[in-house]
Design a protein around this motif. Structure first.
Motif, mmCIF file in Angstrom:
data_model
loop_
_atom_site.group_PDB
_atom_site.id
_atom_site.type_symbol
_atom_site.label_atom_id
_atom_site.label_comp_id
_atom_site.label_asym_id
_atom_site.label_seq_id
_atom_site.Cartn_x
_atom_site.Cartn_y
_atom_site.Cartn_z
ATOM 1 N N LEU A 142 0.835 -1.191 0.000
ATOM 2 C CA LEU A 142 0.000 0.000 0.000
ATOM 3 C C LEU A 142 0.874 1.246 0.000
ATOM 4 N N LEU A 143 0.260 2.382 -0.319
ATOM 5 C CA LEU A 143 0.950 3.661 -0.308
ATOM 6 C C LEU A 143 0.612 4.409 0.968
ATOM 7 N N ALA A 144 1.586 5.099 1.544
ATOM 8 C CA ALA A 144 1.368 5.887 2.746
ATOM 9 C C ALA A 144 1.969 7.270 2.563
ATOM 10 N N LEU A 145 1.255 8.275 3.022
ATOM 11 C CA LEU A 145 1.713 9.661 2.928
ATOM 12 C C LEU A 145 2.034 10.181 4.319
ATOM 13 N N VAL A 146 3.223 10.746 4.490
ATOM 14 C CA VAL A 146 3.617 11.398 5.731
ATOM 15 C C VAL A 146 3.808 12.876 5.422
ATOM 16 N N ALA A 147 2.976 13.722 6.019
ATOM 17 C CA ALA A 147 3.061 15.166 5.775
ATOM 18 C C ALA A 147 3.299 15.868 7.107
ATOM 19 N N SER A 148 4.555 15.966 7.495
ATOM 20 C CA SER A 148 4.895 16.574 8.776
ATOM 21 C C SER A 148 5.278 18.033 8.559
#
Length: 216
Positions: A142-148
């Motif tokens: 799966l794809l995961a987005l981290v937007a910190s």
């Protein structure tokens, strides 16, 4: 760990490494306990246990088929009490390892229902269980987005313990880029909503190229 609320629990609490008193316990019990719950008798035990323990199990036809238990007690000892952020991080770390163990044994397939503890306990630690429950079972990859606040990354998640960075920003998160563009355009902060308000759907879509920056 020992939990008590009256005088006859005093010796047990004094011998225990982690002593916990109920909110409505005798003052003498409060005086010797390392931790005093904020809830009454009906929920105080649950509050105390969930501050230190993380458990995960599988129930089949009303019977416990599998269960794991992790403790974060040793991580709080150096502080002389519970640190909420430490508890949350340890829950997150332990839960990942426990889920991997379940996945390796093919225990996560064919689950009908998933339940999690919503209260009592530390909000941060409980939130770890909630988020994990709402996202199980995983369908890898799966794809995961981290937007910190510092950067944005897109990961390919191959398993509970395997991840690969596909794309990431150099020095800005997506939100910060909007803020900087908005500031250059003289728009109000935050830039994202201000730019979005100026969006005109009737205009043709602009296809931007992909920038290539040399590593040097």
């Amino acid at each position: 760990m020992a939990i008590g609320d009256s005088g006859n629990d005093q010796e047990m609490l004094m011998l225990a490494k982690y002593s916990i008193a109920m909110r409505d316990a005798d003052p003498s019990i409060h005086a010797i306990a390392r931790h005093v719950t904020t809830l009454g008798p009906s929920l105080g035990v649950g509050e105390a246990i969930m501050r230190y323990k993380l458990g995960i199990g599988i129930v089949n036809n009303g019977k416990s088929e599998f269960n794991l238990l992790a403790s974060s007690q040793q991580h709080h000892a150096q502080y002389g009490g519970i640190v909420p952020e430490v508890a949350s991080r340890e829950h997150e770390h332990s839960l990942g390892l426990m889920l991997k163990q379940l996945a390796d044994q093919e225990k996560l397939a064919n689950l009908d229902l998933i339940a999690y503890a919503a209260q009592p306990g530390l909000p941060g630690a409980l939130h770890v269980g909630k988020v994990s429950s709402l996202t199980q079972p995983y369908a890898y990859p799966l794809l995961a987005l981290v937007a910190s606040g510092g950067h944005t990354r897109i990961y390919e998640i191959g398993s509970a313990t395997l991840s690969t960075i596909l794309y990431d920003t150099r020095d800005d998160a997506i939100g910060e880029a909007f803020d900087k563009v908005g500031r250059l355009l003289g728009l109000a902060y935050p830039g994202g909503p201000a730019i979005d308000a100026l969006h005109k759907p009737e205009l043709a879509t602009i296809n931007f190229g992909i920038d290539h920056i040399n590593e040097d």
